[in-house]
Scaffold this motif. Structure first.
Motif, PDB file in Angstrom:
ATOM      1  N   LYS A 197     -11.730  -5.435   0.901  1.00 61.98           N
ATOM      2  CA  LYS A 197     -12.105  -4.268   1.972  1.00 61.98           C
ATOM      3  C   LYS A 197     -10.641  -3.615   2.538  1.00 61.98           C
ATOM      4  N   LYS A 198     -10.599  -2.196   2.179  1.00 65.17           N
ATOM      5  CA  LYS A 198      -9.628  -1.472   2.616  1.00 65.17           C
ATOM      6  C   LYS A 198      -9.308  -1.616   4.062  1.00 65.17           C
ATOM      7  N   SER A 199      -8.259  -1.576   4.496  1.00 67.31           N
ATOM      8  CA  SER A 199      -7.922  -1.657   6.132  1.00 67.31           C
ATOM      9  C   SER A 199      -8.314  -0.329   6.558  1.00 67.31           C
ATOM     10  N   THR A 244     -14.614 -10.916   2.995  1.00 66.27           N
ATOM     11  CA  THR A 244     -13.952  -9.931   2.355  1.00 66.27           C
ATOM     12  C   THR A 244     -12.269 -10.371   2.665  1.00 66.27           C
ATOM     13  N   TYR A 245     -11.643  -9.688   1.753  1.00 65.44           N
ATOM     14  CA  TYR A 245     -10.147  -9.825   1.690  1.00 65.44           C
ATOM     15  C   TYR A 245      -9.492  -8.626   1.384  1.00 65.44           C
ATOM     16  N   LYS A 269      -0.948   5.663   5.529  1.00 62.89           N
ATOM     17  CA  LYS A 269      -0.176   5.922   4.285  1.00 62.89           C
ATOM     18  C   LYS A 269       0.249   4.558   3.784  1.00 62.89           C
ATOM     19  N   TRP A 270       0.225   3.433   4.677  1.00 61.04           N
ATOM     20  CA  TRP A 270       0.811   2.247   4.420  1.00 61.04           C
ATOM     21  C   TRP A 270      -0.418   1.509   3.652  1.00 61.04           C
ATOM     22  N   VAL A 271      -1.678   1.623   3.332  1.00 59.94           N
ATOM     23  CA  VAL A 271      -2.804   1.049   2.832  1.00 59.94           C
ATOM     24  C   VAL A 271      -2.606   0.677   1.409  1.00 59.94           C
ATOM     25  N   HIS A 272      -2.316  -0.415   0.952  1.00 59.03           N
ATOM     26  CA  HIS A 272      -1.998  -0.914  -0.336  1.00 59.03           C
ATOM     27  C   HIS A 272      -3.303  -1.848  -0.677  1.00 59.03           C
ATOM     28  N   ALA A 273      -3.767  -1.767  -2.166  1.00 60.25           N
ATOM     29  CA  ALA A 273      -4.499  -2.961  -2.620  1.00 60.25           C
ATOM     30  C   ALA A 273      -3.630  -4.071  -2.547  1.00 60.25           C
ATOM     31  N   PRO A 274      -4.051  -5.343  -2.447  1.00 59.89           N
ATOM     32  CA  PRO A 274      -3.454  -6.595  -2.721  1.00 59.89           C
ATOM     33  C   PRO A 274      -2.680  -6.796  -4.067  1.00 59.89           C
ATOM     34  N   ARG A 275      -1.638  -7.238  -4.048  1.00 59.34           N
ATOM     35  CA  ARG A 275      -1.002  -7.646  -5.423  1.00 59.34           C
ATOM     36  C   ARG A 275      -1.813  -8.677  -6.392  1.00 59.34           C
TER      37      ARG A 275
END
Length: 371
Positions: free
Chosen positions: A352-354, A323-324, A187-193
């Motif tokens: 790359k999504k964690s 990747t970032y 539920k924590w996973v976010h794309a970078p700002r």
């Protein structure tokens, strides 16, 4: 109807100071496991876990006289032992050597018990470091070899720690040894700002602080040379006086102490930053050298790049290439050689999504030890 699965967790120190315990208790309760957690309290209570269906037995520990303190310790161990006897068949998971005495006593008094025993370690200390630990920690480690033989699961947070532990206790069968890393929820996973070119680069550090164990002075000296391009915010439950004095001596706005923040609020807070810092000085403790800390995976989940000290050998496998968010190794003791522009550059890289999330990790453990 299938019998509801149960698990008794014994964690001597406050669960609220150890997010992985907080996470595992409420996650397993959330998938229908009946969880009883026996823990202690000095400042922050763990009773909020009852809101997630966890039964919490909490013993207050105070910093009073030696006798008063040891009576509180005895009270904790006694309550844990009574719970072990009261439910003699349900699996038990204890954390760290300091939590082992009541389990050892139960094993002595009930040598033919078939209950499932699991053991997990948040940290790793070598033999010499164990000699310098508290009496209760040293006592627990002396008692544990019997428990190792009776256990069905023993886990550490990474491969290096598990391997070093096994070298100390080679009689433990490899089938008992497992990895249980400290990941946040999916539920924590976010794309970078999305960062504007003119924005300052926002650095953040979350966790315990001390001048001795962190590269704080080195970070401060480097930030002072960056002409205001970077700011750093620090969130910590326990602010060390030396650290606070150091922060107050820095140019205004360069390093900011933001107080404490509840663990559950981190996924809302962290995405506002660009880089998460891991400042542990690996020379301070073996526990830091062989460490891929919680923060690494929490920062990544929230879309932050991660800058970690090159003294943390067990974090090396997480460095990124194409990747970032990026995971970058830094020599904090020689920041003059650090090229921040290169560290921040994402040209030609893909997002790359964690995938470092707790759900799969705890499901593996639950499927292995719960009956």
């Amino acid at each position: 109807m299938a019998k509801k699965k149960e698990l008794l967790i014994i964690h001597f120190r406050s669960a609220m100071d150890y997010p992985p315990v907080y996470n595992i208790a409420r996650y397993l309760a959330g998938i229908g496991v009946s969880i009883t957690l026996i823990t202690s309290r000095k400042k922050e209570s763990s009773l909020e876990l009852e809101n997630y269906g966890v039964r919490v037995i909490e013993v207050a520990l105070t910093n009073g006289s030696g006798l008063r303190t040891y009576l509180a310790y005895f009270n904790y161990y006694f309550k844990a032992f009574i719970e072990l006897v009261r439910k003699p068949k349900i699996p038990v998971l204890y954390y760290e050597s300091i939590s082992s005495p009541p389990v050892f006593l139960f094993s002595l008094l009930f040598p033919f018990s078939k209950r499932t025993l699991a053991i997990h370690y948040h940290e790793y200390f070598d033999k010499e470091e164990h000699k310098r630990q508290s009496f209760l920690e040293r006592l627990g480690r002396r008692l544990e070899p019997l428990l190792f033989k009776r256990s069905s699961w023993i886990s550490h947070t990474n491969v290096d720690r598990l391997s070093r532990f096994h070298s100390e206790f080679p009689f433990i069968g490899k089938s008992k040894l497992h990895l249980m890393p400290n990941y946040p929820s999916e539920k924590w996973v976010h794309a970078p700002r999305v960062k504007e070119v003119s924005d300052k680069v926002r650095l953040v550090y979350v966790g315990s602080v001390s001048m001795e164990s962190l590269f704080l002075s080195e970070l401060g000296a480097w930030l002072a040379t960056q002409n205001g391009k970077f700011t750093c915010d620090i969130y910590s439950k326990n602010m060390d006086d030396k650290v606070l004095q150091f922060i107050q001596q820095q140019p205004p706005g360069l390093i900011n102490f933001k107080g404490s923040i509840h663990y559950d609020n981190l996924p809302s807070l962290l995405p506002a930053y660009d880089v998460g810092l891991i400042l542990y000085n690996g020379h301070y403790s073996t526990n830091f050298v062989y460490n891929a800390p919680n923060k690494l995976f929490e920062y990544l989940a929230c879309g932050l790049d991660v800058w970690f000290s090159n003294t943390l050998l067990s974090s090396y496998p997480y460095e990124t290439i194409n990747t970032y968010p990026k995971v970058v190794k830094i020599d904090f003791s020689n920041m003059s050689s650090f090229n921040a522009k290169d560290a921040l550059n994402r040209d030609g890289m893909i997002y790359k999504k964690s995938h470092y999330t707790l759900e799969a990790v705890y499901n593996e453990m639950a499927n292995s030890i719960l009956i």
